[in-house]
Design an enzyme around this catalytic site. Sequence first.
Site, PDB file in Angstrom:
ATOM      1  N   GLY A  21     -14.822  19.016 -10.562  1.00 39.63           N
ATOM      2  CA  GLY A  21     -15.023  17.805 -11.368  1.00 39.63           C
ATOM      3  C   GLY A  21     -14.262  17.822 -12.678  1.00 39.63           C
ATOM      4  O   GLY A  21     -14.556  17.043 -13.583  1.00 39.63           O
ATOM      5  N   GLY A  65     -10.949  17.440 -12.987  1.00 36.88           N
ATOM      6  CA  GLY A  65      -9.726  16.625 -12.943  1.00 36.88           C
ATOM      7  C   GLY A  65      -8.513  17.334 -12.373  1.00 36.88           C
ATOM      8  O   GLY A  65      -7.387  16.932 -12.658  1.00 36.88           O
ATOM      9  N   SER A  66      -8.728  18.378 -11.532  1.00 35.07           N
ATOM     10  CA  SER A  66      -7.550  19.115 -11.048  1.00 35.07           C
ATOM     11  C   SER A  66      -6.608  18.233 -10.239  1.00 35.07           C
ATOM     12  O   SER A  66      -5.392  18.333 -10.379  1.00 35.07           O
ATOM     13  CB  SER A  66      -7.971  20.348 -10.251  1.00 35.07           C
ATOM     14  OG  SER A  66      -8.734  19.972  -9.141  1.00 35.07           O
ATOM     15  N   GLY A 107     -11.915  21.434  -7.376  1.00 31.18           N
ATOM     16  CA  GLY A 107     -13.208  21.060  -6.786  1.00 31.18           C
ATOM     17  C   GLY A 107     -14.374  21.230  -7.738  1.00 31.18           C
ATOM     18  O   GLY A 107     -15.519  21.412  -7.319  1.00 31.18           O
ATOM     19  N   ASP A 130      -9.975   9.227 -14.085  1.00 31.03           N
ATOM     20  CA  ASP A 130      -9.436  10.584 -14.249  1.00 31.03           C
ATOM     21  C   ASP A 130      -7.970  10.549 -14.673  1.00 31.03           C
ATOM     22  O   ASP A 130      -7.591  11.136 -15.684  1.00 31.03           O
ATOM     23  CB  ASP A 130      -9.562  11.382 -12.933  1.00 31.03           C
ATOM     24  CG  ASP A 130     -10.998  11.705 -12.589  1.00 31.03           C
ATOM     25  OD1 ASP A 130     -11.912  11.188 -13.268  1.00 31.03           O
ATOM     26  OD2 ASP A 130     -11.223  12.467 -11.631  1.00 31.03           O
TER      27      ASP A 130
HETATM   28  C1  MEV Z   1     -14.719  11.635 -10.596  1.00 33.38           C
HETATM   29  O1  MEV Z   1     -14.137  12.425 -11.611  1.00 33.38           O
HETATM   30  C2  MEV Z   1     -15.488  10.508 -11.163  1.00 33.38           C
HETATM   31  C3  MEV Z   1     -16.208   9.609 -10.161  1.00 33.38           C
HETATM   32  O2  MEV Z   1     -16.843   8.594 -10.927  1.00 33.38           O
HETATM   33  C4  MEV Z   1     -15.275   9.007  -9.143  1.00 33.38           C
HETATM   34  C5  MEV Z   1     -14.339   7.966  -9.723  1.00 33.38           C
HETATM   35  O3  MEV Z   1     -14.526   7.498 -10.824  1.00 33.38           O
HETATM   36  O4  MEV Z   1     -13.396   7.590  -8.973  1.00 33.38           O
HETATM   37  C6  MEV Z   1     -17.303  10.369  -9.421  1.00 33.38           C
END
Ligand code: MEV
Length: 321
Positions: A111, A113-114, A109, A158
Amino acid sequence: MIADYAFSYAPGKLILSGEHAVVYGHPAIAATLDRGIRIAVAKKTFVDGKHSRGPTLRATGLGFVCDVKPDPAGEGPEVLRKALTRLVELFGERVSELELVVESAIPGGRGLGSSASLSVAMIRGVCRFFGETISCDIEAELAMELERIFHGNPSGIDHTVITRGGLLRYEKTESIRVEPIICPRPLRFAVGLASPHGGTLQAVQALKERFARHQKVYEHAFTGIRQIVEEMQMALTAGKLYAVGELMNLNQGYLNALGVSTPELEALCGIARNRGALGAKLTGAGCGGAVIALVDGDPTDVADAFRAAGFLAFLAECKTN
Ligand code: MEV
Protein backbone atom coordinates in the site's frame (compact mmCIF):
# COMPACT_ATOMS: atom_id res chain seq x y z
CA MET A 1 20.14 14.21 -28.19
CA ILE A 2 19.94 10.59 -27.08
CA ALA A 3 22.19 9.80 -24.11
CA ASP A 4 23.92 6.46 -23.49
CA TYR A 5 21.94 6.08 -20.31
CA ALA A 6 19.51 7.99 -18.11
CA PHE A 7 18.44 7.81 -14.49
CA SER A 8 15.03 8.46 -13.02
CA TYR A 9 13.39 8.48 -9.61
CA ALA A 10 9.84 8.52 -8.27
CA PRO A 11 8.85 8.44 -4.60
CA GLY A 12 6.42 6.11 -2.86
CA LYS A 13 3.26 7.42 -1.23
CA LEU A 14 1.06 6.99 1.78
CA ILE A 15 -2.62 7.76 2.22
CA LEU A 16 -3.44 9.66 5.40
CA SER A 17 -7.20 9.30 5.02
CA GLY A 18 -9.86 8.37 2.48
CA GLU A 19 -8.50 5.28 0.71
CA HIS A 20 -11.25 3.11 -0.82
CA ALA A 21 -13.81 5.91 -0.30
CA VAL A 22 -11.87 7.79 -3.02
CA VAL A 23 -12.86 5.09 -5.52
CA TYR A 24 -16.52 6.07 -4.85
CA GLY A 25 -15.96 9.78 -5.59
CA HIS A 26 -15.04 10.94 -2.07
CA PRO A 27 -11.91 12.97 -1.26
CA ALA A 28 -8.70 11.54 0.19
CA ILE A 29 -5.42 12.93 1.52
CA ALA A 30 -2.08 11.53 0.38
CA ALA A 31 1.60 12.44 0.62
CA THR A 32 4.86 11.35 -0.96
CA LEU A 33 7.36 9.32 1.03
CA ASP A 34 11.06 10.10 1.39
CA ARG A 35 11.95 6.81 -0.30
CA GLY A 36 11.12 5.50 -3.72
CA ILE A 37 12.18 3.72 -6.91
CA ARG A 38 15.27 4.47 -9.00
CA ILE A 39 15.68 3.30 -12.57
CA ALA A 40 18.73 3.25 -14.80
CA VAL A 41 17.75 3.16 -18.49
CA ALA A 42 20.31 2.10 -21.09
CA LYS A 43 20.53 0.49 -24.53
CA LYS A 44 20.05 -3.23 -24.14
CA THR A 45 23.06 -5.47 -23.89
CA PHE A 46 22.93 -9.16 -24.75
CA VAL A 47 20.52 -11.18 -22.64
CA ASP A 48 21.19 -14.93 -22.40
CA GLY A 49 23.39 -14.69 -25.48
CA LYS A 50 20.69 -13.10 -27.68
CA HIS A 51 18.57 -9.96 -27.80
CA SER A 52 15.03 -10.34 -26.49
CA ARG A 53 12.34 -8.79 -28.66
CA GLY A 54 11.10 -6.12 -26.29
CA PRO A 55 12.54 -3.96 -23.53
CA THR A 56 13.91 -5.80 -20.53
CA LEU A 57 13.42 -4.95 -16.89
CA ARG A 58 15.43 -6.20 -13.96
CA ALA A 59 14.17 -5.30 -10.51
CA THR A 60 15.38 -5.68 -6.97
CA GLY A 61 13.76 -4.55 -3.75
CA LEU A 62 10.13 -5.03 -4.71
CA GLY A 63 9.88 -8.17 -2.63
CA PHE A 64 11.04 -10.32 -5.52
CA VAL A 65 13.82 -10.31 -8.07
CA CYS A 66 12.59 -10.45 -11.62
CA ASP A 67 13.93 -10.34 -15.10
CA VAL A 68 11.12 -9.44 -17.43
CA LYS A 69 10.96 -9.49 -21.19
CA PRO A 70 7.69 -8.76 -22.96
CA ASP A 71 8.00 -11.69 -25.34
CA PRO A 72 6.08 -14.93 -24.68
CA ALA A 73 9.22 -16.75 -23.59
CA GLY A 74 10.05 -14.01 -21.07
CA GLU A 75 10.27 -14.88 -17.43
CA GLY A 76 8.73 -12.82 -14.62
CA PRO A 77 5.39 -11.54 -13.41
CA GLU A 78 2.82 -11.31 -16.19
CA VAL A 79 1.70 -7.88 -15.06
CA LEU A 80 5.19 -6.40 -15.49
CA ARG A 81 5.48 -7.87 -18.98
CA LYS A 82 2.15 -6.26 -19.86
CA ALA A 83 3.35 -2.92 -18.47
CA LEU A 84 6.47 -3.10 -20.65
CA THR A 85 4.34 -3.91 -23.68
CA ARG A 86 2.21 -0.85 -22.92
CA LEU A 87 5.36 1.25 -22.58
CA VAL A 88 6.28 0.24 -26.16
CA GLU A 89 2.76 1.17 -27.34
CA LEU A 90 3.02 4.56 -25.62
CA PHE A 91 6.55 5.52 -26.73
CA GLY A 92 7.02 3.47 -29.90
CA GLU A 93 9.24 0.61 -31.05
CA ARG A 94 12.41 2.49 -29.99
CA VAL A 95 11.62 1.39 -26.41
CA SER A 96 12.23 -2.25 -27.43
CA GLU A 97 15.93 -1.39 -27.52
CA LEU A 98 16.00 -0.50 -23.84
CA GLU A 99 16.97 -2.17 -20.61
CA LEU A 100 15.50 -0.84 -17.37
CA VAL A 101 17.30 -1.66 -14.14
CA VAL A 102 15.00 -0.98 -11.22
CA GLU A 103 15.99 -0.61 -7.58
CA SER A 104 13.16 -0.14 -5.13
CA ALA A 105 13.30 1.11 -1.56
CA ILE A 106 9.53 0.59 -1.31
CA PRO A 107 8.40 -2.93 -0.51
CA GLY A 108 5.81 -4.17 -3.01
CA GLY A 109 2.21 -5.06 -2.09
CA ARG A 110 2.24 -2.91 1.07
CA GLY A 111 0.00 0.00 0.00
CA LEU A 112 3.03 2.29 -0.26
CA GLY A 113 2.64 3.07 -3.95
CA SER A 114 5.25 0.73 -5.44
CA SER A 115 3.34 0.20 -8.69
CA ALA A 116 2.53 3.90 -9.18
CA SER A 117 6.10 4.81 -8.30
CA LEU A 118 7.37 2.22 -10.81
CA SER A 119 4.96 3.57 -13.46
CA VAL A 120 6.10 7.18 -12.97
CA ALA A 121 9.80 6.26 -12.76
CA MET A 122 9.52 4.22 -16.00
CA ILE A 123 7.87 7.15 -17.83
CA ARG A 124 10.48 9.58 -16.49
CA GLY A 125 13.36 7.25 -17.35
CA VAL A 126 12.22 6.67 -20.94
CA CYS A 127 11.58 10.40 -21.50
CA ARG A 128 14.97 11.29 -20.08
CA PHE A 129 16.70 8.65 -22.18
CA PHE A 130 15.21 10.11 -25.37
CA GLY A 131 15.81 13.69 -24.19
CA GLU A 132 12.10 14.51 -24.15
CA THR A 133 10.42 16.86 -21.69
CA ILE A 134 6.76 16.34 -20.85
CA SER A 135 4.41 18.32 -18.62
CA CYS A 136 3.28 17.06 -15.23
CA ASP A 137 -0.23 16.47 -16.67
CA ILE A 138 1.04 14.35 -19.58
CA GLU A 139 3.31 12.44 -17.18
CA ALA A 140 0.25 11.70 -15.02
CA GLU A 141 -1.80 10.60 -18.07
CA LEU A 142 0.93 8.21 -19.22
CA ALA A 143 1.42 6.87 -15.68
CA MET A 144 -2.34 6.21 -15.48
CA GLU A 145 -2.02 4.00 -18.59
CA LEU A 146 0.49 1.81 -16.73
CA GLU A 147 -1.43 1.97 -13.45
CA ARG A 148 -4.49 0.55 -15.26
CA ILE A 149 -2.43 -2.53 -16.03
CA PHE A 150 -1.45 -2.92 -12.38
CA HIS A 151 -4.82 -1.99 -10.79
CA GLY A 152 -7.62 -2.19 -13.37
CA ASN A 153 -9.51 1.04 -12.74
CA PRO A 154 -7.68 2.99 -10.03
CA SER A 155 -8.96 6.29 -8.67
CA GLY A 156 -5.65 7.85 -9.77
CA ILE A 157 -4.68 9.18 -6.33
CA ASP A 158 -1.42 7.17 -6.18
CA HIS A 159 0.22 8.30 -9.40
CA THR A 160 -1.18 11.86 -9.01
CA VAL A 161 0.53 12.44 -5.66
CA ILE A 162 3.68 10.76 -6.96
CA THR A 163 3.90 12.92 -10.10
CA ARG A 164 3.17 16.15 -8.20
CA GLY A 165 4.94 15.41 -4.92
CA GLY A 166 4.07 16.77 -1.46
CA LEU A 167 0.86 16.57 0.51
CA LEU A 168 -2.48 16.91 -1.25
CA ARG A 169 -6.20 16.36 -1.24
CA TYR A 170 -7.51 14.40 -4.23
CA GLU A 171 -11.06 13.95 -5.42
CA LYS A 172 -12.32 12.32 -8.61
CA THR A 173 -15.92 12.80 -9.67
CA GLU A 174 -16.65 13.76 -13.31
CA SER A 175 -13.37 15.64 -13.19
CA ILE A 176 -10.28 15.44 -11.00
CA ARG A 177 -9.68 18.03 -8.29
CA VAL A 178 -6.26 18.28 -6.68
CA GLU A 179 -5.56 20.70 -3.86
CA PRO A 180 -2.06 20.99 -2.31
CA ILE A 181 -2.07 21.10 1.50
CA ILE A 182 0.61 23.01 3.34
CA CYS A 183 1.31 21.72 6.84
CA PRO A 184 3.59 23.84 9.04
CA ARG A 185 4.82 20.80 11.02
CA PRO A 186 6.91 17.86 9.80
CA LEU A 187 4.91 14.63 9.37
CA ARG A 188 7.01 11.80 10.79
CA PHE A 189 5.91 8.18 10.75
CA ALA A 190 6.96 4.76 11.86
CA VAL A 191 5.85 2.35 9.14
CA GLY A 192 5.22 -1.25 10.21
CA LEU A 193 5.00 -3.94 7.57
CA ALA A 194 2.36 -6.66 7.76
CA SER A 195 2.11 -9.49 5.20
CA PRO A 196 1.74 -8.22 1.63
CA HIS A 197 -1.81 -7.80 0.38
CA GLY A 198 -3.17 -9.92 -2.44
CA GLY A 199 -3.43 -6.95 -4.83
CA THR A 200 -5.17 -3.56 -4.83
CA LEU A 201 -7.46 -4.68 -7.63
CA GLN A 202 -8.67 -7.66 -5.55
CA ALA A 203 -9.22 -5.55 -2.40
CA VAL A 204 -11.20 -2.92 -4.36
CA GLN A 205 -13.24 -5.61 -6.17
CA ALA A 206 -14.10 -7.50 -2.94
CA LEU A 207 -15.27 -4.25 -1.32
CA LYS A 208 -17.37 -3.47 -4.40
CA GLU A 209 -19.19 -6.80 -3.93
CA ARG A 210 -19.86 -6.08 -0.24
CA PHE A 211 -20.97 -2.54 -1.16
CA ALA A 212 -23.49 -3.97 -3.64
CA ARG A 213 -25.02 -6.13 -0.87
CA HIS A 214 -25.36 -3.32 1.73
CA GLN A 215 -25.20 -0.12 -0.28
CA LYS A 216 -26.86 2.23 2.24
CA VAL A 217 -24.68 1.08 5.14
CA TYR A 218 -21.47 1.44 3.13
CA GLU A 219 -22.55 4.87 1.93
CA HIS A 220 -22.84 5.94 5.60
CA ALA A 221 -19.29 4.74 6.20
CA PHE A 222 -18.01 6.65 3.15
CA THR A 223 -19.79 9.81 4.36
CA GLY A 224 -18.07 9.39 7.73
CA ILE A 225 -14.70 9.03 5.98
CA ARG A 226 -15.43 12.16 3.91
CA GLN A 227 -15.94 14.08 7.16
CA ILE A 228 -12.63 12.73 8.49
CA VAL A 229 -10.87 13.99 5.34
CA GLU A 230 -12.46 17.45 5.67
CA GLU A 231 -11.41 17.75 9.33
CA MET A 232 -7.97 16.30 8.69
CA GLN A 233 -7.30 18.85 5.95
CA MET A 234 -8.06 21.64 8.44
CA ALA A 235 -5.97 20.01 11.16
CA LEU A 236 -3.00 19.57 8.78
CA THR A 237 -3.20 23.18 7.61
CA ALA A 238 -3.26 24.34 11.24
CA GLY A 239 -0.40 21.98 12.17
CA LYS A 240 -2.60 20.25 14.79
CA LEU A 241 -0.93 16.86 14.73
CA TYR A 242 -2.85 15.58 17.76
CA ALA A 243 -6.11 16.03 15.81
CA VAL A 244 -4.57 14.44 12.69
CA GLY A 245 -3.65 11.37 14.75
CA GLU A 246 -7.09 11.14 16.33
CA LEU A 247 -8.67 11.29 12.87
CA MET A 248 -6.29 8.56 11.61
CA ASN A 249 -7.52 6.30 14.43
CA LEU A 250 -11.12 7.05 13.47
CA ASN A 251 -10.39 6.32 9.81
CA GLN A 252 -8.86 2.98 10.82
CA GLY A 253 -12.11 2.11 12.59
CA TYR A 254 -14.01 2.71 9.36
CA LEU A 255 -11.47 0.72 7.31
CA ASN A 256 -11.89 -2.20 9.71
CA ALA A 257 -15.67 -1.91 9.32
CA LEU A 258 -15.27 -1.88 5.53
CA GLY A 259 -13.49 -5.24 5.84
CA VAL A 260 -10.03 -4.21 4.59
CA SER A 261 -8.15 -4.50 7.89
CA THR A 262 -6.62 -7.72 9.21
CA PRO A 263 -5.62 -8.99 12.69
CA GLU A 264 -1.97 -8.19 11.85
CA LEU A 265 -2.83 -4.60 10.86
CA GLU A 266 -4.94 -4.17 14.01
CA ALA A 267 -2.04 -5.51 16.10
CA LEU A 268 0.36 -3.01 14.50
CA CYS A 269 -2.09 -0.15 15.22
CA GLY A 270 -2.36 -1.28 18.86
CA ILE A 271 1.43 -1.48 19.28
CA ALA A 272 1.87 2.04 17.84
CA ARG A 273 -0.84 3.62 19.99
CA ASN A 274 0.47 1.92 23.16
CA ARG A 275 3.94 3.30 22.38
CA GLY A 276 2.64 6.87 22.16
CA ALA A 277 1.86 7.34 18.46
CA LEU A 278 -0.65 10.15 17.86
CA GLY A 279 -2.56 7.88 15.51
CA ALA A 280 -2.15 4.73 13.45
CA LYS A 281 -3.94 3.25 10.47
CA LEU A 282 -3.44 1.00 7.49
CA THR A 283 -2.57 2.83 4.29
CA GLY A 284 -3.67 2.07 0.74
CA ALA A 285 -5.63 -1.03 -0.21
CA GLY A 286 -5.33 -2.86 3.13
CA CYS A 287 -6.04 -6.61 3.40
CA GLY A 288 -2.37 -6.77 4.47
CA GLY A 289 0.28 -4.20 3.63
CA ALA A 290 1.46 -1.62 6.13
CA VAL A 291 0.44 0.54 9.07
CA ILE A 292 1.55 4.17 9.28
CA ALA A 293 1.92 5.59 12.79
CA LEU A 294 2.13 9.37 13.14
CA VAL A 295 4.50 10.50 15.87
CA ASP A 296 5.11 13.90 17.39
CA GLY A 297 8.92 13.95 17.38
CA ASP A 298 11.12 10.90 16.85
CA PRO A 299 9.32 7.76 15.60
CA THR A 300 12.23 5.43 16.49
CA ASP A 301 10.54 4.05 19.65
CA VAL A 302 7.41 3.07 17.74
CA ALA A 303 9.48 1.45 14.95
CA ASP A 304 11.46 -0.45 17.62
CA ALA A 305 8.19 -1.64 19.19
CA PHE A 306 7.06 -2.95 15.78
CA ARG A 307 10.37 -4.79 15.41
CA ALA A 308 10.22 -6.20 18.95
CA ALA A 309 6.87 -7.73 18.02
CA GLY A 310 8.46 -9.36 14.95
CA PHE A 311 7.46 -6.92 12.20
CA LEU A 312 9.74 -5.15 9.73
CA ALA A 313 9.64 -1.38 10.15
CA PHE A 314 11.18 1.83 8.86
CA LEU A 315 10.99 5.55 9.55
CA ALA A 316 9.45 7.95 7.05
CA GLU A 317 8.97 11.65 6.71
CA CYS A 318 6.52 13.23 4.27
CA LYS A 319 7.10 16.40 2.28
CA THR A 320 4.53 18.84 3.60
CA ASN A 321 4.75 21.82 1.23
C1 MEV B 1 -4.74 2.42 -3.23
O1 MEV B 1 -3.51 3.02 -2.89
C2 MEV B 1 -5.88 3.28 -2.86
C3 MEV B 1 -7.27 2.71 -3.13
O2 MEV B 1 -8.20 3.71 -2.72
C4 MEV B 1 -7.48 2.35 -4.58
C5 MEV B 1 -7.56 3.55 -5.50
O3 MEV B 1 -7.71 4.67 -5.05
O4 MEV B 1 -7.52 3.30 -6.73
C6 MEV B 1 -7.54 1.47 -2.28
